[in-house]
Design a protein around this motif. Sequence first.
Motif, short mmCIF file in Angstrom:
data_model
loop_
_atom_site.label_atom_id
_atom_site.label_comp_id
_atom_site.label_asym_id
_atom_site.label_seq_id
_atom_site.Cartn_x
_atom_site.Cartn_y
_atom_site.Cartn_z
N ARG A 72 51.97 40.03 31.14
CA ARG A 72 51.14 39.15 31.98
C ARG A 72 51.48 39.39 33.44
O ARG A 72 52.65 39.63 33.78
N ARG A 73 50.48 39.34 34.28
CA ARG A 73 50.70 39.53 35.71
C ARG A 73 49.82 38.56 36.47
O ARG A 73 48.62 38.46 36.20
N SER A 74 50.41 37.83 37.41
CA SER A 74 49.64 36.90 38.22
C SER A 74 49.24 37.57 39.53
O SER A 74 50.06 38.22 40.17
N VAL A 75 47.98 37.40 39.90
CA VAL A 75 47.49 37.94 41.17
C VAL A 75 46.62 36.87 41.83
O VAL A 75 46.25 35.88 41.19
N ASN A 76 46.33 37.11 43.09
CA ASN A 76 45.47 36.18 43.80
C ASN A 76 44.02 36.68 43.79
O ASN A 76 43.77 37.88 43.66
N LYS A 77 43.12 35.72 43.94
CA LYS A 77 41.70 36.06 43.97
C LYS A 77 41.41 36.98 45.16
O LYS A 77 41.80 36.67 46.29
N GLY A 78 40.79 38.12 44.85
CA GLY A 78 40.49 39.09 45.90
C GLY A 78 41.53 40.17 46.05
O GLY A 78 41.36 41.11 46.83
N ASP A 79 42.63 40.07 45.31
CA ASP A 79 43.68 41.10 45.41
C ASP A 79 43.18 42.45 44.91
O ASP A 79 42.49 42.53 43.89
N GLU A 126 37.21 37.50 40.89
CA GLU A 126 36.98 36.15 40.35
C GLU A 126 38.29 35.57 39.83
O GLU A 126 39.18 36.28 39.38
N GLU A 127 38.35 34.25 39.87
CA GLU A 127 39.49 33.53 39.29
C GLU A 127 39.37 33.55 37.76
O GLU A 127 38.27 33.56 37.21
N GLY A 128 40.49 33.57 37.07
CA GLY A 128 40.45 33.52 35.61
C GLY A 128 41.43 34.47 34.97
O GLY A 128 42.32 35.02 35.65
N GLU A 129 41.29 34.66 33.67
CA GLU A 129 42.17 35.57 32.93
C GLU A 129 41.37 36.81 32.53
O GLU A 129 40.26 36.69 32.01
N PHE A 130 41.95 37.96 32.78
CA PHE A 130 41.26 39.22 32.51
C PHE A 130 42.16 40.10 31.64
O PHE A 130 43.28 40.43 32.03
N ALA A 131 41.64 40.44 30.48
CA ALA A 131 42.46 41.18 29.50
C ALA A 131 42.39 42.68 29.76
O ALA A 131 41.32 43.23 30.05
N VAL A 172 44.34 35.55 37.39
CA VAL A 172 43.88 35.51 38.78
C VAL A 172 43.79 34.05 39.21
O VAL A 172 43.02 33.28 38.64
N SER A 173 44.60 33.70 40.20
CA SER A 173 44.63 32.31 40.65
C SER A 173 43.47 32.04 41.61
O SER A 173 42.79 32.95 42.07
N SER A 174 43.29 30.77 41.92
CA SER A 174 42.23 30.40 42.86
C SER A 174 42.66 30.66 44.31
O SER A 174 41.84 30.65 45.22
N ARG A 175 43.94 30.90 44.49
CA ARG A 175 44.44 31.15 45.86
C ARG A 175 43.88 32.47 46.39
O ARG A 175 43.97 33.50 45.72
N PRO A 176 43.30 32.44 47.57
CA PRO A 176 42.71 33.70 48.10
C PRO A 176 43.80 34.71 48.48
O PRO A 176 44.93 34.33 48.80
#
Lengths: 177, 561
Positions: free
Chosen positions: B260-267, B327-332, B359-363
Motif C-alpha cells: 500500500r502506498r499513500s499519495v496526495n491528489k494530483g501527485d 482523483e481521490e480514492g483507492e487505485f489497485a 489517494v488522499s483528498s489533500r492536494p
Amino acid sequence: MISIVLAALAGAGLTGPESPTECRLAAPLAPEFYVIELVSTRRIPGSGASTGTVDVTFAPSPFGVSLTENGDYLRDLEINVSNLRAPDQGSFVVWVTTPQLDSIERVGVLGDGTLRGQVRWNKFLVVISLEQDDASTAPRWAGPIILRGMSKSGAMHTSAGHGPFETENCASYGFRE
Amino acid sequence: MRLAAFVVGLALCFTPAAAQQVSDPTGSGDSLVWRMPPSSPNMQMLMAPFMGIVPDVTPFLPGPGVDVLTLSEATVGGLVRLADGDTLRLEATLLRREIDGRMIKVYGFNGQSPGPTIRVPQHSTIIVQFTNRIDFPTTLRWHGVRLDNQFDGVPGQTQSPVRVGETYTAEVYFPDAGAFWYHPHQRGHIAQELGLYGAIIVDSPDLDYYSSANLEETLLLDDVLLDDLGILPFGFEAPVQALMGRFGNVLLINGQPDYRRSVNKGDVVRLFLTDASNTRPFNLRIEGGVRMKLVGGDLGKFEREEWISSVIIAPGQRYIVEVMFEEEGEFALTNRITAVDHFLGEFEYQVDTLGIFEVSSRPTDFDYSAQFETLRTYDGGFDEVRAQAGRPVDEELVLSLRIGALPLPVIRMLEMDTLYYPPVEFNDAMPMMNWLSTGMNVLWLMHDPAPDVDPRDLGPATGWRFRQGDLVKIRLFNDPDSWHPMSHPLHLHGQRFVVLEQDGVPSSNLVWRDTVLVPVGSTVDLMVEMSNPGSWMFNCQIPEHLGAGMSMSFVVQPTGA
Ligand SMILES: [Cu+2]
C-alpha cells in the motif's frame, strides 16, 4: 553444471524435435507457427481454387509483446488471398469473430487480395464473405462465406474424454458428449 | 485405457522415484517431503495421471534444522544512498516472514528481504563486501550493470562461488543511468525465489534527466509458491519446474503480498519496476483510469515517452513509468492476464491485485501536471544503431529444448500438448508436469542454427568472439517445434543492446536493454554494442532454465589486444 546435465541426458535416451529449416531463419516474417490457413467454401463460381493465409504478428508495442487491457494478445493480421476471381458484383469483406460468433468485427474490404487489420482476442476466426457493398456499417456478414480460417489457438481443446481422461464425463465440464 | 490402469502402469515404471519421500530428520518443523504443487480444480484433474511420482532430485528447504521462530523477522528493504568510493556491506542470511498466515523462512541482506535499494550517481564505483551466510555457496550479480568483467558474479566463469561464511569483495562501476538489480547467480532458483535480491537506481548527473515527480517508488515484482505446509520444496542438485520455471501463487511487491502506498491528489509518481520473479511475466496496470507514461527501460530512457495502458514486463526486465493520480480514492495495481486452462482447452481471464495506491483528498504540494502532460524525446545514440539496422545478421541463435528421462506421463502429456503453445506463458498451466521436469531430465538450449545436426547432438553455441566497439547484429529464433516451446527472457551480460525488430516488424521506439523476451515462434533481431571487454554469459533469466542448461558464453576482446 551444463556438462553434468549433458552427461545425464546423454545416458538417458534423448528424444528431440526436428531441426528448424534454414529458409525459415532466412526471412523473418510472421511466426510460421501462428499462420492461419484460409480454406475455401467453394460456394461461388471463381472461388473454388482460392487459397489464403493470415500472418499474425504482435501489434507494435514498446514491450515487444502487445496485450489488450484484459490481457488478450493484441495482434496485427496480414490477410493474403490468391486465385480468387474478382466478383461480378459486390465486395469481398474480411471479418474476425470469436469462435462462438458472439463478437464480430469488420476488418475491411479485401482489395487486390491483401488486407491488414487487427484482432484483440486469443481465439478467433477469420471470415471472408461476399457482400452486396462494402458492408461498412454492418454488424456482421450477410452474404455467403467464401474463405475462413481459425487461429492456431483453436487447436486447444478439452482434455476431458481424451487420452488419460477418456473416462471423464465431458458434459460435466460444459461440453457435449 | 482406464485411468486406474494407466496410473498403476506408471507407478511400476517409476518405483525408484516414487519411493523417494524424504522427511526432514532435523525436527525443524519444515515439511521436507515432495508434495504435489497446489493448483486449481481443473488443473487437479490434469494431475491425476502423475500420482505417486516425484521429481528425480533431492527436496530442499532453506535452513535445515533451524527453528523458524529463532530467526529475525525480515524488514522491507530500505534506501541506501551511496557516493563514489563508498563501501556497502551486504550480509546474506536466513530470515523469517509471515505471508498469508504462514511463517516461512526466506533469505535477505542485512535483515531485509528484498535487500536494500541502492541509489548511486551515474559513473560512480562502490565497493561491495558480500558475506554469504545462507545454506549454500552462491554469487551476487549486478544485473544490467556494465561493470568490470571480473565482478560479474558468474560462478565458474568470472569467479568462484562464495562459500558459506566467506566474504567476497566486488567493485561495482555504474556507467549507465536507469534501474538495475542485484541477485544471486548460483542456485538462483532457490535464493532468488526466497527474496535474496534488491533494486539499484542509478541517477544521471543531468538534473533534468526525468520530468519532475512528487514521489519515486521502487517496485520489485515477484511471486512465491506456497501451500498449506509453507514453501514448496526446491530441487537441490538441480531445479524442479525446469519446463516452465517456478510460478508462485502469491504475488508480491517488495516481498509483501499487501503493498500500500499513500499519495496526495494530483501527485505524479515515478515508478521503477523490476520483474524479480523467477518466471512470471506481468501485465501491470493501475485500475480506475490512472494514466501511465512510459519513460525508461533497462539502461535508461526510451527514445520517446509514450502513453501506455499497461506495462508488460518479463523476468529480469525493468521499466520506468510515471503515473498521475488525479482523483481521490483507492487505485489497485493489477496483473491482468489470460491464463491457459489446458484441461478445458480455453483461455481464462485472471485479475490479481498486487497493491493499492491510496489517494488522499489533500492536494499535491507541487503541481507537476504540465510536465506530466509533456511527452519528451531522448537522444540516446540510437541513430547510429538504426543506420546499421539493415545490414546482414552476424550471429544466429535458436532456442529449443531436449528432453531426457522425463517420467512417461509427462512425455504423454507433452505429446498431447503439441497442437498449440501460447506465444507467452503468463501462468503455470501444467503444474504437475512442470514440477516433475528437472535440470536432470530436460536441457534448454541456445544453439547454432543446425538443420543438418541430429537434435541429440546439439549443444550450446560456442565460439562467439567480438572486438570492443563492434556493433553486432544477433538474431534469436524461439523454435516452436521443440517438445515444449516457451517464451524466454534472455539476458546478455556486460553489454547493452536495442531490439531492432521482432518478426520483421521494426521497433519504432528504441531503448537500451540487457534483457529481451522472445515469444514462442518469434524471431527477434538485436543490435548489441560490444563495449565491455571480457568473457561474458548470455543466458535465460529464468533460473530453472539456467539450471537446465540455458546459457552460453561469448568473448569481447579489448581494443588494441
Ligand atoms: Cu528460458
